[in-house]
Design a protein around this motif. Structure first.
Motif, PDB file in Angstrom:
ATOM      1  N   SER A  50     -41.272  55.588 -16.145  1.00  0.00           N
ATOM      2  CA  SER A  50     -40.463  54.844 -15.181  1.00  0.00           C
ATOM      3  C   SER A  50     -41.284  54.320 -14.005  1.00  0.00           C
ATOM      4  O   SER A  50     -41.005  53.230 -13.477  1.00  0.00           O
ATOM      5  CB  SER A  50     -39.308  55.709 -14.672  1.00  0.00           C
ATOM      6  OG  SER A  50     -39.796  56.839 -13.967  1.00  0.00           O
ATOM      7  N   ARG A  51     -42.277  55.067 -13.549  1.00  0.00           N
ATOM      8  CA  ARG A  51     -43.108  54.590 -12.448  1.00  0.00           C
ATOM      9  C   ARG A  51     -43.935  53.381 -12.874  1.00  0.00           C
ATOM     10  O   ARG A  51     -44.139  52.434 -12.107  1.00  0.00           O
ATOM     11  CB  ARG A  51     -44.029  55.715 -11.953  1.00  0.00           C
ATOM     12  CG  ARG A  51     -43.320  56.783 -11.141  1.00  0.00           C
ATOM     13  CD  ARG A  51     -42.756  56.184  -9.864  1.00  0.00           C
ATOM     14  NE  ARG A  51     -42.182  57.215  -9.006  1.00  0.00           N
ATOM     15  CZ  ARG A  51     -41.535  56.965  -7.883  1.00  0.00           C
ATOM     16  NH1 ARG A  51     -41.361  55.718  -7.503  1.00  0.00           N
ATOM     17  NH2 ARG A  51     -41.036  57.941  -7.168  1.00  0.00           N
ATOM     18  N   ALA A  52     -44.418  53.421 -14.109  1.00  0.00           N
ATOM     19  CA  ALA A  52     -45.177  52.281 -14.625  1.00  0.00           C
ATOM     20  C   ALA A  52     -44.282  51.060 -14.748  1.00  0.00           C
ATOM     21  O   ALA A  52     -44.709  49.930 -14.454  1.00  0.00           O
ATOM     22  CB  ALA A  52     -45.785  52.633 -15.978  1.00  0.00           C
ATOM     23  N   VAL A  53     -43.038  51.260 -15.176  1.00  0.00           N
ATOM     24  CA  VAL A  53     -42.089  50.141 -15.263  1.00  0.00           C
ATOM     25  C   VAL A  53     -41.932  49.478 -13.896  1.00  0.00           C
ATOM     26  O   VAL A  53     -42.011  48.251 -13.772  1.00  0.00           O
ATOM     27  CB  VAL A  53     -40.716  50.621 -15.781  1.00  0.00           C
ATOM     28  CG1 VAL A  53     -39.665  49.543 -15.583  1.00  0.00           C
ATOM     29  CG2 VAL A  53     -40.806  50.982 -17.256  1.00  0.00           C
ATOM     30  N   SER A  54     -41.731  50.293 -12.872  1.00  0.00           N
ATOM     31  CA  SER A  54     -41.561  49.733 -11.527  1.00  0.00           C
ATOM     32  C   SER A  54     -42.773  48.902 -11.120  1.00  0.00           C
ATOM     33  O   SER A  54     -42.640  47.783 -10.613  1.00  0.00           O
ATOM     34  CB  SER A  54     -41.340  50.851 -10.512  1.00  0.00           C
ATOM     35  OG  SER A  54     -40.126  51.520 -10.754  1.00  0.00           O
ATOM     36  N   ARG A  55     -43.948  49.436 -11.350  1.00  0.00           N
ATOM     37  CA  ARG A  55     -45.164  48.723 -10.947  1.00  0.00           C
ATOM     38  C   ARG A  55     -45.327  47.412 -11.712  1.00  0.00           C
ATOM     39  O   ARG A  55     -45.481  46.350 -11.103  1.00  0.00           O
ATOM     40  CB  ARG A  55     -46.393  49.599 -11.170  1.00  0.00           C
ATOM     41  CG  ARG A  55     -47.694  48.867 -10.884  1.00  0.00           C
ATOM     42  CD  ARG A  55     -48.910  49.749 -11.075  1.00  0.00           C
ATOM     43  NE  ARG A  55     -50.137  48.975 -10.846  1.00  0.00           N
ATOM     44  CZ  ARG A  55     -51.360  49.500 -10.862  1.00  0.00           C
ATOM     45  NH1 ARG A  55     -51.522  50.795 -11.103  1.00  0.00           N
ATOM     46  NH2 ARG A  55     -52.415  48.736 -10.647  1.00  0.00           N
ATOM     47  N   TYR A  56     -45.278  47.482 -13.021  1.00  0.00           N
ATOM     48  CA  TYR A  56     -45.648  46.305 -13.811  1.00  0.00           C
ATOM     49  C   TYR A  56     -44.528  45.273 -13.922  1.00  0.00           C
ATOM     50  O   TYR A  56     -44.801  44.077 -14.035  1.00  0.00           O
ATOM     51  CB  TYR A  56     -46.154  46.743 -15.188  1.00  0.00           C
ATOM     52  CG  TYR A  56     -47.445  47.514 -15.085  1.00  0.00           C
ATOM     53  CD1 TYR A  56     -48.570  46.934 -14.506  1.00  0.00           C
ATOM     54  CD2 TYR A  56     -47.550  48.838 -15.515  1.00  0.00           C
ATOM     55  CE1 TYR A  56     -49.758  47.636 -14.380  1.00  0.00           C
ATOM     56  CE2 TYR A  56     -48.729  49.546 -15.398  1.00  0.00           C
ATOM     57  CZ  TYR A  56     -49.837  48.938 -14.822  1.00  0.00           C
ATOM     58  OH  TYR A  56     -51.015  49.645 -14.691  1.00  0.00           O
ATOM     59  N   TYR A  57     -43.265  45.714 -13.870  1.00  0.00           N
ATOM     60  CA  TYR A  57     -42.164  44.742 -13.810  1.00  0.00           C
ATOM     61  C   TYR A  57     -42.211  43.952 -12.503  1.00  0.00           C
ATOM     62  O   TYR A  57     -41.959  42.746 -12.491  1.00  0.00           O
ATOM     63  CB  TYR A  57     -40.817  45.465 -13.880  1.00  0.00           C
ATOM     64  CG  TYR A  57     -40.228  45.666 -15.249  1.00  0.00           C
ATOM     65  CD1 TYR A  57     -41.022  45.847 -16.367  1.00  0.00           C
ATOM     66  CD2 TYR A  57     -38.847  45.699 -15.419  1.00  0.00           C
ATOM     67  CE1 TYR A  57     -40.461  46.052 -17.621  1.00  0.00           C
ATOM     68  CE2 TYR A  57     -38.268  45.901 -16.662  1.00  0.00           C
ATOM     69  CZ  TYR A  57     -39.076  46.081 -17.761  1.00  0.00           C
ATOM     70  OH  TYR A  57     -38.512  46.283 -18.989  1.00  0.00           O
ATOM     71  N   LEU A  58     -42.487  44.648 -11.398  1.00  0.00           N
ATOM     72  CA  LEU A  58     -42.374  44.025 -10.083  1.00  0.00           C
ATOM     73  C   LEU A  58     -43.592  43.192  -9.696  1.00  0.00           C
ATOM     74  O   LEU A  58     -43.468  42.236  -8.929  1.00  0.00           O
ATOM     75  CB  LEU A  58     -42.133  45.094  -9.019  1.00  0.00           C
ATOM     76  CG  LEU A  58     -40.820  45.879  -9.161  1.00  0.00           C
ATOM     77  CD1 LEU A  58     -40.765  47.008  -8.142  1.00  0.00           C
ATOM     78  CD2 LEU A  58     -39.623  44.965  -9.006  1.00  0.00           C
ATOM     79  N   THR A  59     -44.759  43.552 -10.205  1.00  0.00           N
ATOM     80  CA  THR A  59     -45.982  42.860  -9.797  1.00  0.00           C
ATOM     81  C   THR A  59     -46.482  41.842 -10.816  1.00  0.00           C
ATOM     82  O   THR A  59     -47.236  40.931 -10.451  1.00  0.00           O
ATOM     83  CB  THR A  59     -47.121  43.854  -9.547  1.00  0.00           C
ATOM     84  OG1 THR A  59     -47.492  44.475 -10.795  1.00  0.00           O
ATOM     85  CG2 THR A  59     -46.702  44.927  -8.543  1.00  0.00           C
ATOM     86  N   GLY A  60     -46.126  41.994 -12.093  1.00  0.00           N
ATOM     87  CA  GLY A  60     -46.663  41.116 -13.121  1.00  0.00           C
ATOM     88  C   GLY A  60     -48.135  41.336 -13.388  1.00  0.00           C
ATOM     89  O   GLY A  60     -48.784  40.505 -14.034  1.00  0.00           O
TER      90      GLY A  60
END
Length: 244
Positions: free
Chosen positions: A140-150
């Protein structure tokens, strides 16, 4: 087909193997044939060129003839629900909707030249439909990072966060024992085992696919997305012309 493994190659170099309507229909048809063929133990999904899949075909999307959110959801669900395991061989780049395709596959092996990015936010969209297959798998932490930053990340990171099964220096060598194991499996047991391993994904589809498809539709019709897609396509055309 080689020794029980039906191979399908994404081969659309003009758009970097983007998910056009034609390519999506071909993939779904191939999976349907494999599901009905008793000699097939598994499907191997690979690609030509330096890109596994660049996501939805944005040129079609801008023209209003592209793959709809519901069609993409249907394709991803087809991969998940195909009774034969689907293995992805990735030696190139994967972007946006292509990551949803990886999430739908049962086993994914990627090499050192592969790279990954959820690039939707950069063109006015969000990783909506592909979340049906990605969210049940990823940290879930990786999702937040990579979804939000591209941001772009490599195969080792993709394996760490659960997007792929294995990062390997030699993809074909790493695939050998995997494909051998699938070939030796009993067909009925293999189908039953796949239903167990896809339980979370199927439950997530049932609970959220409608909401995510609607979100994708709303975002795709927004002025922000239209502008972002047009800007991306115009920039890509200019880059190609300058490189000639």
């Amino acid at each position: 087909m080689t020794a029980g493994i039906a191979a399908f190659t994404l081969d659309s170099p003009h758009n970097r193997n983007a998910l056009s309507v034609g390519l999506a229909n071909e993939l779904a048809a191939h999976l349907g044939r494999a599901a009905e063929d008793p000699s097939v133990r598994a499907v191997l999904l690979t690609h030509t060129g330096e890109t596994f899949c660049s996501g939805i075909d944005l040129a079609e999307a801008r023209a209003g003839t592209g793959l709809s959110a519901s069609q993409l959801a249907s394709l991803l669900r087809t991969v998940v629900e195909t009774p034969k395991p689907v293995v992805a061989r990735v030696t190139g780049h994967v972007r946006a909707g292509g990551l949803g395709l990886l999430g739908a596959c049962d086993i994914v092996v990627a090499g050192p030249a592969a790279s990954f990015a959820f690039t939707e936010v950069r063109i006015g969209l969000a990783p909506a439909v592909l979340s049906t297959t990605v969210l049940p798998r990823l940290d879930s932490r990786a999702v937040s990072r990579y979804y939000l930053t591209g941001e772009r990340f490599d195969s080792a990171e993709a394996a760490r966060i659960g997007l792929i099964t294995l990062a390997a220096d030699d993809v074909d060598e790493a695939l050998e024992p995997i494909l051998a194991g699938l070939r030796s499996a009993a067909p009925g047991a293999l189908a039953a085992a796949k239903r167990l391993t896809t339980m979370a994904a199927r439950e997530f589809f049932d609970a959220h696919a409608g909401e995510l498809t609607a979100l994708a539709g709303r975002l795709g019709e927004s002025a922000e997305a239209r502008e972002g897609i047009a800007s991306f396509l115009d920039r890509r055309f200019t880059t190609k012309k300058e490189s000639l």
